[in-house]
Design a protein around this motif. Structure first.
Motif, PDB file in Angstrom:
ATOM      1  N   VAL A   1      63.790  20.035  25.116  1.00 55.79           N
ATOM      2  CA  VAL A   1      64.349  19.796  26.425  1.00 55.79           C
ATOM      3  C   VAL A   1      64.314  18.145  26.648  1.00 55.79           C
ATOM      4  O   VAL A   1      63.087  17.673  26.350  1.00 55.79           O
ATOM      5  CB  VAL A   1      63.788  20.606  27.469  1.00 55.79           C
ATOM      6  N   ARG A   2      65.104  17.796  27.690  1.00 53.42           N
ATOM      7  CA  ARG A   2      64.775  16.511  28.560  1.00 53.42           C
ATOM      8  C   ARG A   2      64.983  16.617  29.949  1.00 53.42           C
ATOM      9  O   ARG A   2      65.669  17.717  30.375  1.00 53.42           O
ATOM     10  CB  ARG A   2      65.816  15.477  27.916  1.00 53.42           C
ATOM     11  N   THR A   3      64.584  15.782  30.581  1.00 58.94           N
ATOM     12  CA  THR A   3      64.898  15.687  32.052  1.00 58.94           C
ATOM     13  C   THR A   3      66.410  15.387  32.328  1.00 58.94           C
ATOM     14  O   THR A   3      66.833  14.776  31.419  1.00 58.94           O
ATOM     15  CB  THR A   3      63.902  14.793  33.084  1.00 58.94           C
TER      16      THR A   3
ATOM     17  N   LEU B   1      58.582  16.147  37.833  1.00 61.08           N
ATOM     18  CA  LEU B   1      58.725  17.550  37.323  1.00 61.08           C
ATOM     19  C   LEU B   1      58.337  17.622  35.837  1.00 61.08           C
ATOM     20  O   LEU B   1      57.790  18.749  35.376  1.00 61.08           O
ATOM     21  CB  LEU B   1      60.187  18.064  37.834  1.00 61.08           C
ATOM     22  N   ALA B   2      58.802  16.684  35.138  1.00 60.92           N
ATOM     23  CA  ALA B   2      58.275  16.699  33.915  1.00 60.92           C
ATOM     24  C   ALA B   2      56.790  16.664  33.546  1.00 60.92           C
ATOM     25  O   ALA B   2      56.257  17.682  32.838  1.00 60.92           O
ATOM     26  CB  ALA B   2      59.103  15.601  33.026  1.00 60.92           C
TER      27      ALA B   2
ATOM     28  N   TYR C   1      61.121  26.766  31.153  1.00 62.94           N
ATOM     29  CA  TYR C   1      61.805  25.672  30.751  1.00 62.94           C
ATOM     30  C   TYR C   1      63.470  26.314  30.739  1.00 62.94           C
ATOM     31  O   TYR C   1      64.433  25.560  31.114  1.00 62.94           O
ATOM     32  CB  TYR C   1      61.553  25.448  29.228  1.00 62.94           C
ATOM     33  N   ASP C   2      63.719  27.482  30.786  1.00 65.27           N
ATOM     34  CA  ASP C   2      65.103  28.236  30.458  1.00 65.27           C
ATOM     35  C   ASP C   2      65.378  28.044  32.108  1.00 65.27           C
ATOM     36  O   ASP C   2      66.521  27.654  32.167  1.00 65.27           O
ATOM     37  CB  ASP C   2      65.079  29.424  29.797  1.00 65.27           C
ATOM     38  N   ASN C   3      64.547  28.406  32.879  1.00 59.97           N
ATOM     39  CA  ASN C   3      64.957  28.317  34.512  1.00 59.97           C
ATOM     40  C   ASN C   3      65.234  27.056  34.711  1.00 59.97           C
ATOM     41  O   ASN C   3      66.246  26.741  35.442  1.00 59.97           O
ATOM     42  CB  ASN C   3      63.719  29.013  34.864  1.00 59.97           C
TER      43      ASN C   3
ATOM     44  N   PHE D   1      66.559  20.367  33.636  1.00 61.67           N
ATOM     45  CA  PHE D   1      66.230  19.730  32.445  1.00 61.67           C
ATOM     46  C   PHE D   1      67.623  20.309  31.621  1.00 61.67           C
ATOM     47  O   PHE D   1      68.483  20.939  32.367  1.00 61.67           O
ATOM     48  CB  PHE D   1      65.023  20.722  31.803  1.00 61.67           C
ATOM     49  N   GLU D   2      67.738  19.643  30.489  1.00 65.16           N
ATOM     50  CA  GLU D   2      68.785  20.013  29.582  1.00 65.16           C
ATOM     51  C   GLU D   2      68.330  20.369  28.361  1.00 65.16           C
ATOM     52  O   GLU D   2      67.328  19.762  27.872  1.00 65.16           O
ATOM     53  CB  GLU D   2      69.870  18.903  29.534  1.00 65.16           C
TER      54      GLU D   2
END
Length: 150
Positions: free
Chosen positions: A72-74, A81-82, A7-9, A16-17
């Motif tokens: 996170v959100r897209t 991807l989500a 997720y961080d990547n 994502f944000e």
């Protein structure tokens, strides 16, 4: 809150944000998923497209719950991807993963520009069984038990 490094990547790549959690959102998404499942099961089972659609949208609510849980959100990435990322978190098996990916492509490839192609009874039931299987896993992953609607 600790989230998988992937997720961080995805945040670093702007797919994502990172977001602040919204109070009650995980529970709400999981409750919506359960409601979609109930609706899919309550429908006339001869309505394959409608059963399939309810179950697919329910699975996407599961995806949204897990994204919210990991804060996170897209962003530049969309549903695909989500769905892929969360399906990995839920340990969706290879065959089911392929089915979910095809279901998403089918939905997006047609619903915006042409009528949805026919859905078989087997496809509808498969989408329902996937939602039935992974909704409890999402509840376990997020530590949430959504309340039922009265």
């Amino acid at each position: 809150m600790s989230r998988p490094n992937e997720y961080d990547n995805l945040i670093k790549s702007k797919a994502f944000e990172a977001v602040a959690p919204t109070t009650g959102a995980v529970d709400g998404f999981l409750r919506n998923a359960a409601d979609y499942l109930a609706a899919a099961k309550a429908l006339d089972q001869a309505k394959h497209l409608q059963v399939f659609t309810m179950a697919y949208e329910g699975y996407f609510q599961v995806v949204q719950a897990v994204l919210e849980f990991f804060e996170v959100r897209t962003k530049d990435a969309g549903r695909n991807l989500a769905i892929q990322r969360v399906s990995t978190d839920l340990k969706v098996d290879t065959k089911e993963f392929a089915f979910i990916t095809r279901a998403h492509e089918r939905r997006n490839g047609t619903s915006y520009s042409s009528p949805f192609p026919p859905v078989s009874k087997a496809e509808a039931l498969t989408m329902v069984s996937i939602l039935e299987k992974y909704l409890p896993q999402a509840k376990s992953l997020t530590g949430n038990e959504p309340t039922t609607n009265a």
